[in-house]
Scaffold this motif. Structure first.
Motif, PDB file in Angstrom:
ATOM      1  N   TYR A  16      43.486  41.393  46.057  1.00 28.87           N
ATOM      2  CA  TYR A  16      42.753  42.482  45.395  1.00 28.87           C
ATOM      3  C   TYR A  16      41.327  42.446  45.914  1.00 28.87           C
ATOM      4  O   TYR A  16      40.636  41.438  45.750  1.00 28.87           O
ATOM      5  CB  TYR A  16      42.838  42.228  43.887  1.00 28.87           C
ATOM      6  CG  TYR A  16      41.694  42.688  43.019  1.00 28.87           C
ATOM      7  CD1 TYR A  16      41.258  44.020  43.028  1.00 28.87           C
ATOM      8  CD2 TYR A  16      41.079  41.794  42.136  1.00 28.87           C
ATOM      9  CE1 TYR A  16      40.228  44.425  42.186  1.00 28.87           C
ATOM     10  CE2 TYR A  16      40.052  42.195  41.286  1.00 28.87           C
ATOM     11  CZ  TYR A  16      39.630  43.512  41.324  1.00 28.87           C
ATOM     12  OH  TYR A  16      38.604  43.901  40.498  1.00 28.87           O
ATOM     13  N   LYS A  19      37.787  48.489  44.078  1.00 31.57           N
ATOM     14  CA  LYS A  19      38.129  49.124  42.793  1.00 31.57           C
ATOM     15  C   LYS A  19      38.209  50.637  42.917  1.00 31.57           C
ATOM     16  O   LYS A  19      37.478  51.235  43.697  1.00 31.57           O
ATOM     17  CB  LYS A  19      37.038  48.778  41.769  1.00 31.57           C
ATOM     18  CG  LYS A  19      36.812  47.264  41.671  1.00 31.57           C
ATOM     19  CD  LYS A  19      35.862  46.861  40.578  1.00 31.57           C
ATOM     20  CE  LYS A  19      35.466  45.408  40.814  1.00 31.57           C
ATOM     21  NZ  LYS A  19      35.386  44.598  39.640  1.00 31.57           N
ATOM     22  N   GLY A 138      39.319  41.608  37.263  1.00 31.27           N
ATOM     23  CA  GLY A 138      40.569  42.170  37.766  1.00 31.27           C
ATOM     24  C   GLY A 138      41.664  41.128  37.931  1.00 31.27           C
ATOM     25  O   GLY A 138      42.806  41.332  37.507  1.00 31.27           O
TER      26      GLY A 138
HETATM   27  C1  DP6 Z   1      39.282  37.401  46.602  1.00 24.92           C
HETATM   28  O1  DP6 Z   1      38.939  39.332  39.970  1.00 24.92           O
HETATM   29  O2  DP6 Z   1      36.953  37.909  40.600  1.00 24.92           O
HETATM   30  O3  DP6 Z   1      40.056  36.349  44.619  1.00 24.92           O
HETATM   31  O4  DP6 Z   1      37.451  42.155  39.030  1.00 24.92           O
HETATM   32  O5  DP6 Z   1      35.138  42.042  39.916  1.00 24.92           O
HETATM   33  O6  DP6 Z   1      35.973  40.239  38.392  1.00 24.92           O
HETATM   34  P1  DP6 Z   1      36.328  41.247  39.450  1.00 24.92           P
HETATM   35  O7  DP6 Z   1      36.814  40.422  40.722  1.00 24.92           O
HETATM   36  P2  DP6 Z   1      37.758  39.134  40.807  1.00 24.92           P
HETATM   37  O8  DP6 Z   1      38.179  39.216  42.369  1.00 24.92           O
HETATM   38  C2  DP6 Z   1      39.127  38.385  42.948  1.00 24.92           C
HETATM   39  C3  DP6 Z   1      39.091  38.545  44.431  1.00 24.92           C
HETATM   40  C4  DP6 Z   1      39.941  37.593  45.245  1.00 24.92           C
HETATM   41  C5  DP6 Z   1      41.322  38.179  45.521  1.00 24.92           C
HETATM   42  C6  DP6 Z   1      42.323  38.149  44.390  1.00 24.92           C
HETATM   43  O9  DP6 Z   1      42.272  37.261  43.520  1.00 24.92           O
HETATM   44  O10 DP6 Z   1      43.208  39.025  44.412  1.00 24.92           O
END
Ligand code: DP6
Length: 329
Positions: A16, A19, A138
């Motif tokens: 992920y 957004k 997220g």
């Molecule tokens: C690289 O969930 O920390 O770990 O939604 O802004 O709090 P926010 O971001 P976050 O992002 C995780 C990014 C990642 C990839 C993943 O876990 O999918």
């Protein structure tokens, strides 16, 4: 009005990064993760009469205002749903280093969603908890569930379909992850900020979102037939694609250190010499190596003998968020 919960961190195999709505924290694309047994957060939430503002103690210490504000914004959602006007004392403990790319926000907000909603008298279903946790972070939407988990991007504006679901429980497939810690220094650019910067400045962002659809399908297939070679190849591909995307932001985001790159080569060398292992890396310098149980000794030995590794955390797959006794903290 008090409850305590435990939730585990997760690592994404299909990442992920970006957004479609910042306010509701809706992901631009879906993602797939595994929940990790050895990395957990225990969180107690207690709504108290007479408190003038929320208090947040993390690992035995009061936290900086910005962190407490993020918790307060999250508790406001619970207060809105439950009708309570009380402030809360939140006490949380991680059993792993915070802020070094080990997804502490995922276990933190999954646990906070469960403990907070229960403490406020709400009995939310798991999909509802996932929706709530997503608003905190997220990746936390995925940590509500154990095992293999898919986060759906959803299409609705209100985000009610942007929730995670379990693909398979933790007992389905005995995969192991060796987390090679290459640095304990907290990262300079947090995920939230890094994603926003990437969305705004990378010329590759749309293609990243578009191409995630087939990555997700392929990963679902690999999990459904327990095909480690496919799962591993796809994890490396998607991970490197995310880091290429980050590098293409302006200015480029570099989450790796020199040890990270050396370990990527080490994992590929292990494979060339007959040990089936694959890497994935999140927004930080740590390298997570995936393999099956019989290859743990060889992988561990190679990592232990490497100058690049400070410490190794070994883990299998863990379960979803659960309520626990107060004494667990
Ligand atoms: C690289 O969930 O920390 O770990 O939604 O802004 O709090 P926010 O971001 P976050 O992002 C995780 C990014 C990642 C990839 C993943 O876990 O999918």
């Amino acid at each position: 009005m008090k409850a305590t919960a435990r939730a585990h961190a997760n690592i994404a195999l299909i990442k992920y990064w970006g957004k479609r709505d910042r306010k509701l924290n809706l992901p631009a694309a879906g993602s797939i993760s595994i929940t990790l047994e050895a990395l957990s957060t225990v969180t107690r939430v207690e709504f108290l009469q007479g408190l003038k503002k929320d208090r947040f103690i993390l690992n035995g210490e009061s936290t900086p205002v910005t962190q407490t504000e993020r918790v307060t914004r999250f508790l406001d959602l619970i207060r809105e749903q439950s009708g309570t006007g009380l402030c809360a004392q939140v006490t949380s403990k991680n059993n792993f280093p915070t802020g070094a790319g080990l997804a502490s926000s995922a276990s933190a907000f999954a646990g906070l969603a469960l403990a907070g909603s229960r403490a406020a008298g709400l009995a939310l279903s798991f999909p509802q908890l996932s929706e709530l946790a997503r608003k905190g972070s997220g990746s936390a939407a995925r940590s509500v569930f154990g095992g293999f988990v898919e986060m759906q991007a959803g299409v609705r504006k209100d985000g009610t379909d942007a929730i995670a679901r379990q693909i398979a429980p933790e007992t389905y497939w005995d995969l192991r992850v060796l987390i090679a810690i290459t640095s304990d220094t907290p990262k300079k650019t947090g995920s939230t900020e890094g994603m926003l910067h990437t969305e705004k400045t990378s010329p590759y962002f749309r293609e990243w979102v578009r191409s995630s659809v087939s990555d997700l399908k392929e990963m679902q297939k690999a999990i459904s037939i327990k095909d480690l070679s496919k799962l591993g190849e796809l994890s490396e591909y998607n991970c490197l694609k995310m880091h290429a995307l980050m590098l293409s932001a302006r200015p480029g985001l570099i989450y790796w250190n020199e040890n990270t790159l050396a370990l990527i080569h080490l994992v590929r060398e292990l494979r060339n010499t007959g040990t089936e292992a694959y890497f994935t890396i999140d927004a930080g310098p740590q390298v997570k190596v995936l393999c099956e149980p019989e290859n743990v000794p060889a992988v561990k030995n190679a990592l232990e003998n490497s100058r690049q590794v400070l410490r190794i955390i070994e883990t299998g797959l863990g379960g979803g968020a659960v309520l626990v006794k107060d004494t667990a903290l």
